[in-house]
Motif scaffolding. Sequence first.
Motif, PDB file in Angstrom:
ATOM      1  N   THR A  59       0.799  -1.229   0.000  1.00 14.77           N
ATOM      2  CA  THR A  59       0.000   0.000   0.000  1.00 14.77           C
ATOM      3  C   THR A  59       0.829   1.275   0.000  1.00 14.77           C
ATOM      4  OG1 THR A  59      -0.176  -0.136   2.415  1.00 14.77           O
ATOM      5  CG2 THR A  59      -1.961  -1.107   1.132  1.00 14.77           C
ATOM      6  N   GLN A  60       2.177   1.170  -0.058  1.00 16.80           N
ATOM      7  CA  GLN A  60       3.018   2.366  -0.063  1.00 16.80           C
ATOM      8  C   GLN A  60       2.573   3.326  -1.164  1.00 16.80           C
ATOM      9  OE1 GLN A  60       5.340   3.466   1.885  1.00 16.80           O
ATOM     10  NE2 GLN A  60       5.706   1.651   3.155  1.00 16.80           N
ATOM     11  N   GLY A  61       2.318   4.575  -0.755  1.00 16.66           N
ATOM     12  CA  GLY A  61       1.956   5.599  -1.722  1.00 16.66           C
ATOM     13  C   GLY A  61       0.537   5.502  -2.244  1.00 16.66           C
ATOM     14  N   ARG A  62      -0.239   4.537  -1.737  1.00 19.28           N
ATOM     15  CA  ARG A  62      -1.615   4.337  -2.177  1.00 19.28           C
ATOM     16  C   ARG A  62      -2.578   4.793  -1.081  1.00 19.28           C
ATOM     17  NH1 ARG A  62      -1.566   3.887  -7.248  1.00 19.28           N
ATOM     18  NH2 ARG A  62      -3.637   2.908  -7.147  1.00 19.28           N
ATOM     19  N   ASP A  63      -3.845   4.995  -1.449  1.00 13.68           N
ATOM     20  CA  ASP A  63      -4.826   5.431  -0.457  1.00 13.68           C
ATOM     21  C   ASP A  63      -4.985   4.415   0.666  1.00 13.68           C
ATOM     22  OD1 ASP A  63      -5.262   7.725  -1.898  1.00 13.68           O
ATOM     23  OD2 ASP A  63      -7.095   7.016  -2.861  1.00 13.68           O
ATOM     24  N   ASP A  66       0.959  16.974   0.491  1.00 18.43           N
ATOM     25  CA  ASP A  66       0.739  15.607   0.005  1.00 18.43           C
ATOM     26  C   ASP A  66       2.059  15.088  -0.546  1.00 18.43           C
ATOM     27  OD1 ASP A  66       0.041  13.535  -2.205  1.00 18.43           O
ATOM     28  OD2 ASP A  66      -1.831  13.751  -1.097  1.00 18.43           O
ATOM     29  N   GLN A  67       2.376  13.831  -0.270  1.00 15.52           N
ATOM     30  CA  GLN A  67       3.643  13.280  -0.729  1.00 15.52           C
ATOM     31  C   GLN A  67       3.745  13.233  -2.246  1.00 15.52           C
ATOM     32  OE1 GLN A  67       4.251   9.005  -0.066  1.00 15.52           O
ATOM     33  NE2 GLN A  67       2.110   8.807   0.571  1.00 15.52           N
ATOM     34  N   HIS A  68       2.614  13.088  -2.914  1.00 12.04           N
ATOM     35  CA  HIS A  68       2.640  13.021  -4.378  1.00 12.04           C
ATOM     36  C   HIS A  68       3.061  14.359  -4.983  1.00 12.04           C
ATOM     37  CE1 HIS A  68       0.865   9.064  -4.174  1.00 12.04           C
ATOM     38  NE2 HIS A  68      -0.111   9.540  -3.420  1.00 12.04           N
ATOM     39  N   ASP A  69       2.718  15.459  -4.316  1.00 15.10           N
ATOM     40  CA  ASP A  69       3.146  16.774  -4.799  1.00 15.10           C
ATOM     41  C   ASP A  69       4.666  16.905  -4.721  1.00 15.10           C
ATOM     42  OD1 ASP A  69       0.497  17.428  -5.231  1.00 15.10           O
ATOM     43  OD2 ASP A  69       0.271  18.410  -3.279  1.00 15.10           O
ATOM     44  N   PHE A  70       5.252  16.357  -3.655  1.00 13.23           N
ATOM     45  CA  PHE A  70       6.715  16.362  -3.552  1.00 13.23           C
ATOM     46  C   PHE A  70       7.335  15.567  -4.698  1.00 13.23           C
ATOM     47  CE2 PHE A  70      10.561  14.088  -2.425  1.00 13.23           C
ATOM     48  CZ  PHE A  70      11.398  15.092  -1.979  1.00 13.23           C
ATOM     49  N   LEU A  71       6.800  14.400  -4.966  1.00 15.89           N
ATOM     50  CA  LEU A  71       7.367  13.556  -6.020  1.00 15.89           C
ATOM     51  C   LEU A  71       7.211  14.213  -7.391  1.00 15.89           C
ATOM     52  CD1 LEU A  71       6.197  10.061  -4.735  1.00 15.89           C
ATOM     53  CD2 LEU A  71       8.531  10.980  -4.720  1.00 15.89           C
ATOM     54  N   HIS A 108       7.345   6.132   2.602  1.00 12.43           N
ATOM     55  CA  HIS A 108       8.471   5.335   2.128  1.00 12.43           C
ATOM     56  C   HIS A 108       8.902   5.716   0.716  1.00 12.43           C
ATOM     57  CE1 HIS A 108      10.974   1.697   2.102  1.00 12.43           C
ATOM     58  NE2 HIS A 108      10.502   1.435   0.902  1.00 12.43           N
ATOM     59  N   LYS A 109       7.936   6.098  -0.123  1.00 11.23           N
ATOM     60  CA  LYS A 109       8.261   6.389  -1.521  1.00 11.23           C
ATOM     61  C   LYS A 109       9.111   7.646  -1.680  1.00 11.23           C
ATOM     62  CE  LYS A 109       4.729   4.037  -4.244  1.00 11.23           C
ATOM     63  NZ  LYS A 109       5.737   3.397  -5.111  1.00 11.23           N
ATOM     64  N   LEU A 110       9.229   8.455  -0.636  1.00 16.87           N
ATOM     65  CA  LEU A 110      10.050   9.657  -0.732  1.00 16.87           C
ATOM     66  C   LEU A 110      11.535   9.352  -0.586  1.00 16.87           C
ATOM     67  CD1 LEU A 110       7.938  12.121   1.461  1.00 16.87           C
ATOM     68  CD2 LEU A 110       7.680  11.541  -0.963  1.00 16.87           C
ATOM     69  N   THR A 111      11.875   8.208  -0.015  1.00 19.40           N
ATOM     70  CA  THR A 111      13.269   7.921   0.316  1.00 19.40           C
ATOM     71  C   THR A 111      14.194   7.922  -0.901  1.00 19.40           C
ATOM     72  OG1 THR A 111      12.554   6.685   2.261  1.00 19.40           O
ATOM     73  CG2 THR A 111      14.783   6.276   1.469  1.00 19.40           C
ATOM     74  N   GLY A 159     -13.311   6.563  -0.408  1.00 20.18           N
ATOM     75  CA  GLY A 159     -12.755   5.582  -1.325  1.00 20.18           C
ATOM     76  C   GLY A 159     -11.752   4.699  -0.613  1.00 20.18           C
ATOM     77  N   THR A 160     -11.577   3.492  -1.121  1.00 22.23           N
ATOM     78  CA  THR A 160     -10.675   2.499  -0.526  1.00 22.23           C
ATOM     79  C   THR A 160     -11.021   2.253   0.945  1.00 22.23           C
ATOM     80  OG1 THR A 160      -8.980   3.558  -1.911  1.00 22.23           O
ATOM     81  CG2 THR A 160      -8.270   1.709  -0.576  1.00 22.23           C
ATOM     82  N   GLY A 161     -12.289   2.433   1.299  1.00 21.63           N
ATOM     83  CA  GLY A 161     -12.740   2.164   2.651  1.00 21.63           C
ATOM     84  C   GLY A 161     -12.427   3.256   3.660  1.00 21.63           C
TER      85      GLY A 161
END
Length: 622
Positions: free
Chosen positions: A119-123, A456-461, A492-495, A583-585
Amino acid sequence: MNSLHPTVAEVTARIAERSATARGEYLARIRAAGDAGPARGRLACANLAHGFAASDADGKRALRGRAKPNLAIVTSYNDMLSAHQPYRDYPDALKKAVVRAGGVAQVAGGVPAMCDGITQGRDGMQLSLYSRDVIAMSAAIALSHDMFDGALMLGVCDKIVPGLLIGALSFGHLPTVFVPAGPMASGLANSEKARVRQLYAEGKVDRDELLEAEAASYHSAGTCTFYGTANSNQLLMEVLGLHLPGSSFVNPGTPLRDALTRAAGRRATELTRQGGEPTPIGEIVDEKAIVNACVALLASGGSTNHTIHLVAIARAAGIALTWDDLSDLSAVVPLLCRIYPNGEADVNHFHAAGGIAFLVHTLLRAGLLHEDVRTVAGPGLTHYTREPVLRGEDLTWEEGPKETLDTSVLRPASEPFSKDGGLRVLRGPLGRSVIKTSAVKPEHRLVTAPAVVFDDQHDFLEAFAAGRLDGRDLVAVIRYQGPAANGMPELHKLTPALGVLQDRGQRVAIVTDGRMSGASGKVPAAIHVTPEAALGGPLARVQDGDLITVDADGGLLDLHVDHESFVRRPATGRAPQGAEWSGTGRELFAAFRATVGSAEAGASVFPGVGAPGQEAPVVQPA
């Protein structure tokens, strides 16, 4: 064995003092439950008949009476997750072992087991931390039928073991043995896996090459072999005295693994009142055991997730553990292990080098562990300096190594990799956080640079991929990632991206109210910042360009902005709202977001005990 180190003694004493009332109430409750005897003996006939209706004839006879103990099996089995797939066959093996030992066992219930790796980086990751408390409640439901004299807990990974333990402690009068499943055999070297990940982040290898590397790393049944939260769980359960000695890192599908599983069923039966050695789990997990777990975490360079989980576990037993306790212990506990991400070895290499048996031996000799504790193996932590050995079909325990077999992986306390445990509390006008320095080179531990702020981490990426972070020093502030904001997902995905920037010569750090866990690696990461942004913490008012200092060695998280003007700023971002939290519960967990405590208080929805409160005080600049 040396006398107990004065700091270990002092920390233990102050924990006991601040916990006296709550711990006393907890012990009175579980002792009253234990004194009442097997609960099924007080069930009405219809209740009891429901409890054994599906059992065979022998089981029904046993459960009608009180002479034979009944063991609850609570399992986290599923066949998607490699760590839990081996549990498929455990219930039958355990039942047979319990019967041979003079008892009977029933699968009392199952608990969910989700994987942070998937689930890393996922909702779905936004449910991960909450799942710990769901697991605790699920375990409590399983044990609530009043049919049981003891329990066997089957779990391995990140939130599953802490959740099972919190649930078990709510039935602290029951003897309980935790049963590990073991790590997969070593695959692709962790250093090579990290190299390919970083190349992918730079766009130098494609997805197929990345997937090949990942599949070569995570390749079979068993726990992932790096030293993240799952394997930290296993080591801590052993040092807490809840595993059989030497059982944590034996690979699945081996004769020794199978023998240890059977032995766990036999030992759990012996620990019941009917078995003659009544040993309630709530009596095992006391102040000394909690300090032992903290010391083992620090000496091994374990997961920062346990700065949250150990606090929550301790509180479930009426014990008030704080980050300051961990920080003070870290100052005197040497780092004795180099296991990825703090080195290149994996847990199989650690086990071969001497493993937990040697680690406990050298820490005891240095006076850094309490020996006088209760365990499922019997009184005294010296049981855990022994290793299981198969002699033909007979399982025995023999003295483990008294010298390390590989000083690049495991060292004695007299020759550590570092004189401290590499975990510190940072304090300053941005709040309090923890930082793990065991994998951060000394030259990277002090960073003063302008903030680059993301909600949000996705904005960083996206900013990294677009090159907007190139060629400058920066402190990446990733906020609204705390328990009350979005469930405190791991970042974790930022590492890999942060590692790329640092390798290019940029001065880089990250400050977040989220988690990094075993991903806390070579880049300094001030994590679990409290108070979190979603609850009005100072991170909510940080702006791009604000100068921030992350000083790991000095214990400082500083903001170089005029205090009066800073506190007048409005919040410059926000937590997910409404449809953004669905979403995703995720919408099912709105009540958790509304009631969850701070990271420093264990990030739990359950009422806590002792200090600190929901939020720690913010340190104002002088």
